[in-house]
Design a protein around this motif. Structure first.
Motif, PDB file in Angstrom:
ATOM      1  N   ASN A  46     -47.477 -21.250   4.884  1.00  0.00           N
ATOM      2  CA  ASN A  46     -47.936 -22.627   5.081  1.00  0.00           C
ATOM      3  C   ASN A  46     -47.382 -23.183   6.394  1.00  0.00           C
ATOM      4  O   ASN A  46     -46.529 -22.553   7.040  1.00  0.00           O
ATOM      5  CB  ASN A  46     -47.516 -23.519   3.899  1.00  0.00           C
ATOM      6  CG  ASN A  46     -46.032 -23.442   3.622  1.00  0.00           C
ATOM      7  OD1 ASN A  46     -45.211 -23.609   4.514  1.00  0.00           O
ATOM      8  ND2 ASN A  46     -45.680 -23.167   2.369  1.00  0.00           N
ATOM      9  N   ARG A  47     -47.846 -24.356   6.770  1.00  0.00           N
ATOM     10  CA  ARG A  47     -47.456 -24.985   8.033  1.00  0.00           C
ATOM     11  C   ARG A  47     -45.954 -25.297   8.080  1.00  0.00           C
ATOM     12  O   ARG A  47     -45.306 -25.113   9.104  1.00  0.00           O
ATOM     13  CB  ARG A  47     -48.268 -26.263   8.235  1.00  0.00           C
ATOM     14  CG  ARG A  47     -48.065 -26.927   9.562  1.00  0.00           C
ATOM     15  CD  ARG A  47     -48.962 -28.138   9.749  1.00  0.00           C
ATOM     16  NE  ARG A  47     -50.349 -27.930   9.383  1.00  0.00           N
ATOM     17  CZ  ARG A  47     -51.270 -27.350  10.162  1.00  0.00           C
ATOM     18  NH1 ARG A  47     -50.942 -26.917  11.361  1.00  0.00           N
ATOM     19  NH2 ARG A  47     -52.520 -27.209   9.741  1.00  0.00           N
ATOM     20  N   LEU A  48     -45.402 -25.778   6.969  1.00  0.00           N
ATOM     21  CA  LEU A  48     -43.983 -26.117   6.926  1.00  0.00           C
ATOM     22  C   LEU A  48     -43.114 -24.888   7.185  1.00  0.00           C
ATOM     23  O   LEU A  48     -42.157 -24.941   7.973  1.00  0.00           O
ATOM     24  CB  LEU A  48     -43.625 -26.756   5.586  1.00  0.00           C
ATOM     25  CG  LEU A  48     -42.160 -27.119   5.383  1.00  0.00           C
ATOM     26  CD1 LEU A  48     -41.691 -28.136   6.417  1.00  0.00           C
ATOM     27  CD2 LEU A  48     -41.944 -27.650   3.970  1.00  0.00           C
ATOM     28  N   THR A  49     -43.432 -23.789   6.555  1.00  0.00           N
ATOM     29  CA  THR A  49     -42.671 -22.557   6.759  1.00  0.00           C
ATOM     30  C   THR A  49     -42.747 -22.107   8.209  1.00  0.00           C
ATOM     31  O   THR A  49     -41.741 -21.710   8.796  1.00  0.00           O
ATOM     32  CB  THR A  49     -43.175 -21.439   5.821  1.00  0.00           C
ATOM     33  OG1 THR A  49     -43.046 -21.880   4.480  1.00  0.00           O
ATOM     34  CG2 THR A  49     -42.397 -20.149   6.016  1.00  0.00           C
ATOM     35  N   ALA A  50     -43.923 -22.179   8.806  1.00  0.00           N
ATOM     36  CA  ALA A  50     -44.078 -21.801  10.215  1.00  0.00           C
ATOM     37  C   ALA A  50     -43.209 -22.673  11.108  1.00  0.00           C
ATOM     38  O   ALA A  50     -42.541 -22.179  12.028  1.00  0.00           O
ATOM     39  CB  ALA A  50     -45.545 -21.900  10.620  1.00  0.00           C
ATOM     40  N   GLU A  51     -43.194 -23.967  10.846  1.00  0.00           N
ATOM     41  CA  GLU A  51     -42.399 -24.885  11.662  1.00  0.00           C
ATOM     42  C   GLU A  51     -40.899 -24.619  11.485  1.00  0.00           C
ATOM     43  O   GLU A  51     -40.147 -24.604  12.462  1.00  0.00           O
ATOM     44  CB  GLU A  51     -42.726 -26.324  11.293  1.00  0.00           C
ATOM     45  CG  GLU A  51     -42.154 -27.348  12.232  1.00  0.00           C
ATOM     46  CD  GLU A  51     -42.943 -27.542  13.510  1.00  0.00           C
ATOM     47  OE1 GLU A  51     -42.339 -28.035  14.489  1.00  0.00           O
ATOM     48  OE2 GLU A  51     -44.144 -27.234  13.545  1.00  0.00           O
ATOM     49  N   LEU A  52     -40.466 -24.390  10.256  1.00  0.00           N
ATOM     50  CA  LEU A  52     -39.051 -24.106  10.014  1.00  0.00           C
ATOM     51  C   LEU A  52     -38.632 -22.782  10.657  1.00  0.00           C
ATOM     52  O   LEU A  52     -37.533 -22.675  11.208  1.00  0.00           O
ATOM     53  CB  LEU A  52     -38.754 -24.109   8.520  1.00  0.00           C
ATOM     54  CG  LEU A  52     -38.863 -25.480   7.844  1.00  0.00           C
ATOM     55  CD1 LEU A  52     -38.762 -25.339   6.328  1.00  0.00           C
ATOM     56  CD2 LEU A  52     -37.830 -26.451   8.371  1.00  0.00           C
ATOM     57  N   ASP A  78     -43.402 -33.529   7.846  1.00  0.00           N
ATOM     58  CA  ASP A  78     -42.974 -32.733   6.690  1.00  0.00           C
ATOM     59  C   ASP A  78     -41.628 -32.057   6.950  1.00  0.00           C
ATOM     60  O   ASP A  78     -40.784 -31.964   6.054  1.00  0.00           O
ATOM     61  CB  ASP A  78     -44.016 -31.676   6.323  1.00  0.00           C
ATOM     62  CG  ASP A  78     -45.270 -32.276   5.725  1.00  0.00           C
ATOM     63  OD1 ASP A  78     -45.185 -33.390   5.165  1.00  0.00           O
ATOM     64  OD2 ASP A  78     -46.331 -31.634   5.818  1.00  0.00           O
ATOM     65  N   VAL A  79     -41.421 -31.582   8.172  1.00  0.00           N
ATOM     66  CA  VAL A  79     -40.138 -30.968   8.530  1.00  0.00           C
ATOM     67  C   VAL A  79     -39.036 -32.016   8.482  1.00  0.00           C
ATOM     68  O   VAL A  79     -37.962 -31.784   7.922  1.00  0.00           O
ATOM     69  CB  VAL A  79     -40.209 -30.322   9.935  1.00  0.00           C
ATOM     70  CG1 VAL A  79     -38.824 -29.922  10.423  1.00  0.00           C
ATOM     71  CG2 VAL A  79     -41.130 -29.125   9.919  1.00  0.00           C
ATOM     72  N   ILE A  80     -39.306 -33.176   9.051  1.00  0.00           N
ATOM     73  CA  ILE A  80     -38.321 -34.254   9.046  1.00  0.00           C
ATOM     74  C   ILE A  80     -37.982 -34.645   7.608  1.00  0.00           C
ATOM     75  O   ILE A  80     -36.810 -34.786   7.250  1.00  0.00           O
ATOM     76  CB  ILE A  80     -38.836 -35.455   9.855  1.00  0.00           C
ATOM     77  CG1 ILE A  80     -38.960 -35.055  11.330  1.00  0.00           C
ATOM     78  CG2 ILE A  80     -37.926 -36.673   9.684  1.00  0.00           C
ATOM     79  CD1 ILE A  80     -39.745 -36.019  12.180  1.00  0.00           C
ATOM     80  N   ASN A  81     -38.997 -34.798   6.769  1.00  0.00           N
ATOM     81  CA  ASN A  81     -38.767 -35.156   5.366  1.00  0.00           C
ATOM     82  C   ASN A  81     -38.001 -34.081   4.611  1.00  0.00           C
ATOM     83  O   ASN A  81     -37.250 -34.374   3.686  1.00  0.00           O
ATOM     84  CB  ASN A  81     -40.087 -35.428   4.662  1.00  0.00           C
ATOM     85  CG  ASN A  81     -40.773 -36.663   5.166  1.00  0.00           C
ATOM     86  OD1 ASN A  81     -40.161 -37.528   5.797  1.00  0.00           O
ATOM     87  ND2 ASN A  81     -42.070 -36.756   4.923  1.00  0.00           N
ATOM     88  N   THR A  82     -38.193 -32.822   4.978  1.00  0.00           N
ATOM     89  CA  THR A  82     -37.504 -31.712   4.324  1.00  0.00           C
ATOM     90  C   THR A  82     -36.041 -31.636   4.757  1.00  0.00           C
ATOM     91  O   THR A  82     -35.154 -31.447   3.929  1.00  0.00           O
ATOM     92  CB  THR A  82     -38.204 -30.374   4.635  1.00  0.00           C
ATOM     93  OG1 THR A  82     -39.544 -30.436   4.137  1.00  0.00           O
ATOM     94  CG2 THR A  82     -37.476 -29.198   4.010  1.00  0.00           C
ATOM     95  N   LEU A  83     -35.789 -31.786   6.049  1.00  0.00           N
ATOM     96  CA  LEU A  83     -34.439 -31.601   6.573  1.00  0.00           C
ATOM     97  C   LEU A  83     -33.566 -32.846   6.467  1.00  0.00           C
ATOM     98  O   LEU A  83     -32.356 -32.741   6.269  1.00  0.00           O
ATOM     99  CB  LEU A  83     -34.501 -31.158   8.035  1.00  0.00           C
ATOM    100  CG  LEU A  83     -35.132 -29.795   8.290  1.00  0.00           C
ATOM    101  CD1 LEU A  83     -35.169 -29.506   9.774  1.00  0.00           C
ATOM    102  CD2 LEU A  83     -34.400 -28.698   7.538  1.00  0.00           C
ATOM    103  N   TYR A  84     -34.141 -34.013   6.589  1.00  0.00           N
ATOM    104  CA  TYR A  84     -33.351 -35.244   6.644  1.00  0.00           C
ATOM    105  C   TYR A  84     -32.409 -35.418   5.451  1.00  0.00           C
ATOM    106  O   TYR A  84     -31.238 -35.767   5.656  1.00  0.00           O
ATOM    107  CB  TYR A  84     -34.254 -36.459   6.801  1.00  0.00           C
ATOM    108  CG  TYR A  84     -33.495 -37.739   7.017  1.00  0.00           C
ATOM    109  CD1 TYR A  84     -32.952 -38.024   8.271  1.00  0.00           C
ATOM    110  CD2 TYR A  84     -33.288 -38.632   5.978  1.00  0.00           C
ATOM    111  CE1 TYR A  84     -32.239 -39.183   8.481  1.00  0.00           C
ATOM    112  CE2 TYR A  84     -32.558 -39.793   6.184  1.00  0.00           C
ATOM    113  CZ  TYR A  84     -32.046 -40.073   7.428  1.00  0.00           C
ATOM    114  OH  TYR A  84     -31.330 -41.209   7.627  1.00  0.00           O
ATOM    115  N   PRO A  85     -32.853 -35.182   4.225  1.00  0.00           N
ATOM    116  CA  PRO A  85     -31.926 -35.363   3.095  1.00  0.00           C
ATOM    117  C   PRO A  85     -30.709 -34.435   3.145  1.00  0.00           C
ATOM    118  O   PRO A  85     -29.686 -34.711   2.526  1.00  0.00           O
ATOM    119  CB  PRO A  85     -32.777 -35.060   1.861  1.00  0.00           C
ATOM    120  CG  PRO A  85     -34.174 -35.262   2.310  1.00  0.00           C
ATOM    121  CD  PRO A  85     -34.197 -34.876   3.762  1.00  0.00           C
ATOM    122  N   MET A  86     -30.797 -33.335   3.877  1.00  0.00           N
ATOM    123  CA  MET A  86     -29.685 -32.392   3.973  1.00  0.00           C
ATOM    124  C   MET A  86     -28.679 -32.771   5.044  1.00  0.00           C
ATOM    125  O   MET A  86     -27.621 -32.151   5.151  1.00  0.00           O
ATOM    126  CB  MET A  86     -30.219 -30.993   4.278  1.00  0.00           C
ATOM    127  CG  MET A  86     -31.033 -30.394   3.155  1.00  0.00           C
ATOM    128  SD  MET A  86     -31.503 -28.708   3.542  1.00  0.00           S
ATOM    129  CE  MET A  86     -33.110 -28.979   4.250  1.00  0.00           C
TER     130      MET A  86
END
Length: 103
Positions: A46-52, A78-86
């Motif tokens: 998916n797009r998120l995996t490619a970006e990460l 989506d990347v920002i939303n995934t990484l920000y909480p960490m």
């Protein structure tokens, strides 16, 4: 901050069976380009995996170039939303620094 560079990262994803691609560019505090590169990656689901994957590649690359103070710029929400909480407040580099040391 003295010695800081900014690394903008972006990827391209079409579908889960096609190659994905990525690129990054580093600039110094004056905005002068220091390094730029692009790469093709094996298919991502998916797009998120490619970006990460692209961000990890960029982090590995800037580490290999010897940069220690790096600001990573991404434009994928989506990347920002995934990484920000960490990211602990005020210590946004800690998770990535730990990851890079373990590579």
């Amino acid at each position: 901050m003295e010695g800081m560079v900014k690394c903008n990262v972006n990827s391209k994803w079409r579908n889960s069976s096609s190659l994905s691609g990525g690129a990054w560019i580093t600039r110094n505090q004056q905005g002068n380009v220091l390094h730029h590169t692009r790469e093709a990656f094996t298919p991502s689901p998916n797009r998120l995996t490619a970006e990460l994957r692209c961000i990890i590649w960029a982090l590995q690359s800037v580490r290999d170039l010897g940069f220690q103070n790096v600001v990573i710029g991404v434009d994928n929400q989506d990347v920002i939303n995934t990484l920000y909480p960490m990211l602990p407040l005020g210590h946004a580099t800690k998770p990535f620094s730990h990851y890079c040391r373990s590579l």
